[in-house]
Scaffold this active site. Sequence first.
Site, mmCIF file in Angstrom:
data_model
loop_
_atom_site.group_PDB
_atom_site.id
_atom_site.type_symbol
_atom_site.label_atom_id
_atom_site.label_comp_id
_atom_site.label_asym_id
_atom_site.label_seq_id
_atom_site.Cartn_x
_atom_site.Cartn_y
_atom_site.Cartn_z
ATOM 1 N N GLY A 110 33.538 45.011 43.911
ATOM 2 C CA GLY A 110 33.661 44.332 42.627
ATOM 3 C C GLY A 110 32.496 44.528 41.684
ATOM 4 N NE ARG A 160 30.896 39.727 45.246
ATOM 5 C CZ ARG A 160 32.101 40.301 45.230
ATOM 6 N NH1 ARG A 160 33.175 39.581 45.459
ATOM 7 N NH2 ARG A 160 32.236 41.580 44.968
ATOM 8 C CB VAL A 161 32.356 35.463 40.989
ATOM 9 C CG1 VAL A 161 33.710 35.784 40.370
ATOM 10 C CG2 VAL A 161 32.260 33.974 41.302
ATOM 11 N N GLY A 162 33.369 38.389 42.286
ATOM 12 C CA GLY A 162 33.561 39.826 42.059
ATOM 13 C C GLY A 162 34.296 40.130 40.765
ATOM 14 C CG ASP A 163 36.682 43.629 40.842
ATOM 15 O OD1 ASP A 163 36.441 43.059 41.935
ATOM 16 O OD2 ASP A 163 37.586 44.471 40.716
ATOM 17 C CB THR A 188 41.595 46.530 45.402
ATOM 18 O OG1 THR A 188 40.958 46.182 46.647
ATOM 19 C CG2 THR A 188 42.299 47.857 45.558
ATOM 20 N N GLY A 189 38.314 46.836 45.216
ATOM 21 C CA GLY A 189 37.169 47.651 45.613
ATOM 22 C C GLY A 189 35.880 46.864 45.524
ATOM 23 C CB THR A 192 41.787 42.576 46.698
ATOM 24 O OG1 THR A 192 40.507 42.008 46.921
ATOM 25 C CG2 THR A 192 42.293 42.171 45.327
#
Length: 356
Positions: free
Chosen positions: A274, A247-250, A271-272, A219
Amino acid sequence: MILRALIATAAMAALALPAAAQDAPRWSFAIHGGAGVIERASLSPEQDMAYRAALTRALEAGKAVLERGGSALDAIQSAIQLMEDDPLFNAGRGAVFTAAGRNELDAAVMNGRDRTAGAVAGLTTTRHPIAAARAVMEQSPHVMLIGEGADTFAASVGLEQVDPSYFFTRRRWDQMIRNLTEQGIALPPLPPVGTPGSPIGGVALAEPAPPLNERKFGTVGAVALDQSGTLAAGTSTGGMTAKRWGRVGDVPVIGAGTYASNADGCAVSATGDGEFYIRASVARDICMRIATGTTGQAAAQAEVDDALALGGTGGVIVMDAQGRPAFAMTTSGMYRGAVSAGVPATVAIYADEPRP
Ligand code: ASP
């Protein structure tokens, strides 16, 4: 008499120095290109150099904006767009694939001056997701748009649209195929590459595909303090390899992967993993800690440790109101760099390198 005048002049000059230093242009900029298991043995010298060069280019782009008095938001956007165009990073072109064989892109931006924010999730045709996030912030009454509607909005405000095959890179495709094979999940068909108008065309299939470390995120993000004293943060990603079910992350969740507030004196891009960054409210929590007197470095470390305690790995970059960048990670590496007024650009990859 002359001596007394000389002493007085010298005293005035000494007093004038700090004042002049205070008036000096004050800006600062930091970026990341993802965290993960990045060890010296896992990058060839050429790959190592390529990443450092790409990070330096992005830093220089942000510096050019901030040095001439441009806004923190412009600096962030110009650096992130460069990284979105660079297939080395998991954002824009070079993004990871979903289990369905698509690139679904997320991004967010936040202006610390008034805490306005914009975010997009699941874009498939907008070349620069960070520009779309900014347009949501500045040209819509909303904070977050998703999927087809988000692309439609981006097109309506004049942002460049591309064929989805523009985002295709062979090594990300192969990474997703390996991941699904390990999980025993059915493989998607290869998408049509080289459709008319695709800037990559058929070349993508022929491109060499050096194996990518599977535990690396990629990211991209940036935090900035501009000469007017405004802080801002931005982040852009393809998310996690082989993600499913929309799926949606942070990253586009304001307060999780991205946050900025002049009032708190803080800007953060993460970053990581999420899911854990969302559950730990990492970005906003860092700002809350800074607002109550914790240093950027201590706040950043406490929050990545908190996400780790929940089960997620990764890193963050932080900027405080004095323009001091901070970097923290729970991984063996994070692509990162910093530059500020009077301090040349420095980049780093491995966790044990001196901080940029
Ligand atoms: N945080 C991103 C996500 O979970 C992934 C990354 O940082 O690379 O979508």
